[in-house]
Design an enzyme around this catalytic site. Sequence first.
Site, PDB file in Angstrom:
ATOM      1  N   HIS A 216       0.803  -1.227   0.000  1.00 60.29           N
ATOM      2  CA  HIS A 216       0.000   0.000   0.000  1.00 60.29           C
ATOM      3  C   HIS A 216       0.833   1.273   0.000  1.00 60.29           C
ATOM      4  CE1 HIS A 216       0.915  -0.054   4.280  1.00 60.29           C
ATOM      5  NE2 HIS A 216       0.532   1.205   4.334  1.00 60.29           N
TER       6      HIS A 216
HETATM    7  C1  UD1 Z   1      -2.153   5.208   6.346  1.00 61.65           C
HETATM    8  C2  UD1 Z   1      -0.874   5.566   7.108  1.00 61.65           C
HETATM    9  C3  UD1 Z   1       0.130   4.421   7.005  1.00 61.65           C
HETATM   10  C4  UD1 Z   1      -0.483   3.096   7.377  1.00 61.65           C
HETATM   11  C5  UD1 Z   1      -1.725   2.873   6.538  1.00 61.65           C
HETATM   12  C6  UD1 Z   1      -2.376   1.553   6.908  1.00 61.65           C
HETATM   13  C7  UD1 Z   1      -0.308   7.934   7.130  1.00 61.65           C
HETATM   14  C8  UD1 Z   1       0.586   8.971   6.568  1.00 61.65           C
HETATM   15  N1  UD1 Z   1      -0.239   6.731   6.563  1.00 61.65           N
HETATM   16  O1  UD1 Z   1      -1.857   5.207   4.972  1.00 61.65           O
HETATM   17  O2  UD1 Z   1       1.202   4.699   7.891  1.00 61.65           O
HETATM   18  O3  UD1 Z   1       0.440   2.043   7.159  1.00 61.65           O
HETATM   19  O4  UD1 Z   1      -2.632   3.954   6.778  1.00 61.65           O
HETATM   20  O5  UD1 Z   1      -3.617   1.400   6.355  1.00 61.65           O
HETATM   21  O6  UD1 Z   1      -1.036   8.210   8.048  1.00 61.65           O
HETATM   22  N2  UD1 Z   1      -9.439   5.042   2.469  1.00 61.65           N
HETATM   23  C9  UD1 Z   1     -10.646   4.367   2.350  1.00 61.65           C
HETATM   24  N3  UD1 Z   1     -11.196   3.855   3.472  1.00 61.65           N
HETATM   25  C10 UD1 Z   1     -10.642   3.998   4.705  1.00 61.65           C
HETATM   26  C11 UD1 Z   1      -9.425   4.675   4.796  1.00 61.65           C
HETATM   27  C12 UD1 Z   1      -8.828   5.176   3.690  1.00 61.65           C
HETATM   28  O7  UD1 Z   1     -11.182   4.229   1.271  1.00 61.65           O
HETATM   29  O8  UD1 Z   1     -11.202   3.548   5.700  1.00 61.65           O
HETATM   30  C13 UD1 Z   1      -8.807   5.611   1.275  1.00 61.65           C
HETATM   31  C14 UD1 Z   1      -8.600   7.097   1.438  1.00 61.65           C
HETATM   32  O9  UD1 Z   1      -9.695   7.781   0.987  1.00 61.65           O
HETATM   33  C15 UD1 Z   1      -7.364   7.364   0.630  1.00 61.65           C
HETATM   34  C16 UD1 Z   1      -6.597   6.078   0.705  1.00 61.65           C
HETATM   35  O10 UD1 Z   1      -7.507   5.085   1.165  1.00 61.65           O
HETATM   36  O11 UD1 Z   1      -7.694   7.615  -0.706  1.00 61.65           O
HETATM   37  C17 UD1 Z   1      -5.429   6.191   1.587  1.00 61.65           C
HETATM   38  O12 UD1 Z   1      -5.791   6.488   2.937  1.00 61.65           O
HETATM   39  P1  UD1 Z   1      -4.887   7.431   3.855  1.00 61.65           P
HETATM   40  O13 UD1 Z   1      -5.445   7.509   5.231  1.00 61.65           O
HETATM   41  O14 UD1 Z   1      -4.619   8.672   3.121  1.00 61.65           O
HETATM   42  O15 UD1 Z   1      -3.481   6.750   3.959  1.00 61.65           O
HETATM   43  P2  UD1 Z   1      -3.029   5.229   3.888  1.00 61.65           P
HETATM   44  O16 UD1 Z   1      -2.402   4.993   2.571  1.00 61.65           O
HETATM   45  O17 UD1 Z   1      -4.140   4.333   4.324  1.00 61.65           O
END
Ligand code: UD1
Length: 371
Positions: A216
């Site tokens: 990821h």
């Molecule tokens: C975050 C953490 C990372 C961790 C990872 C585990 C930071 C900088 N990064 O990264 O350290 O390893 O989580 O999952 O905080 N999204 C959904 N549903 C959700 C959550 C997120 O669809 O419940 C989507 C968001 O809209 C976004 C993408 O997933 O487009 C990424 O989510 P984001 O919280 O930005 O960071 P992660 O890549 O999940």
Amino acid sequence: MTDISKPILIDIIAGARPNFMKIAPIIHALQKSRARGGRLHYRLVHTGQHYDARMSGDFFTQLGIPEPDINLETGSGSQAEQTAAIMQRYEKLIAEHPSALCLVVGDVTSTMACAITAQKLNIPVAHVEAGIRSGDWTMPEEINRMVTDAITNWFFTTSKNANGNLRRAGIPDERIFFVGNTMIDTLLANMDRLERPAFWQLLALQPGGYFVVTLHRPANVDEGGSFDRMLTAIGDATRGMPVVMPVHPRTAKTLQEINQVPENINLVDPQPYLEFNYLVKNAKAVITDSGGITEETTVMGIPCLTLRDSTERPETVDEGTNELIGTDPNALAPALDRLFDGKWKNGKIPEMWDGNTGMRIVTVLEKLLTP
Ligand code: UD1
């Protein structure tokens, strides 16, 4: 005069999936302390950074974490948008209802945002999993770690490497507490409760007869072409064995650009905690770019190939079962050849990763916060 019967309120911050398994043992230890008549109370603040049931709610249910007292419901956004939204909402909360301590865990955006906000309102900060460093400033998590530790009062560490990093940064020993790893508390507490996922039979999985893959990190999954090449390499190098790949929402977006994934790679939804670790415990090996998973594979003695050039958890490589393979798809086959030849190291469990870290943290907090 200090009122020694007055509760002392600790904010426990959780925002994203890797936080939940780290807070569970601290909450359970605080509940025990309170049942013994202790003065420490907590308020669980969910920032809402992760909001899907599969990324958040399922973990609360399975790990026996109580419902958050507050949900800041910040949701998705760029790094700056998320940081700003969390800070604005948490600031409002603590301005109106202050706490005596802000306890943050890990390295996600919520960790940094709440630490800054609390410290600016003169609320001390405790950081659990403090001091770890990858040295890779391209990862948002590394920036989060550095900023958080720059304004932390009390550092709870998982390893001697982390202690060394903090000492080199000039942190005095009396503010560093080497307590072990709360993520491993949760793993050991749940080892007998792990659950076989529903698709186990459908995919004809056998213990030791399949791989688990999780990817990821932006560097691995944000660009369709290189992600496609990596998936092809994984498909080839695993020699046709089934591969189970729980897909993170970020990864799902890029997968839409890819026409076909190799036939032996089975894409599944993000798994709940008990199912995911069942898969890991029974896998031939894990291929990942996560940090936390390298700690769990080390404790379970499962070979782990990390598709990154650096790690903030060097003990998983020096002592555990983890190896850094890098992000070049060509590096995967030689490493997996060694695995298939039975030449992977066995590893050992790092010091203090014994299941009692949550209790050690609460014992320290009682001393620090109770006059
Ligand atoms: C975050 C953490 C990372 C961790 C990872 C585990 C930071 C900088 N990064 O990264 O350290 O390893 O989580 O999952 O905080 N999204 C959904 N549903 C959700 C959550 C997120 O669809 O419940 C989507 C968001 O809209 C976004 C993408 O997933 O487009 C990424 O989510 P984001 O919280 O930005 O960071 P992660 O890549 O999940």
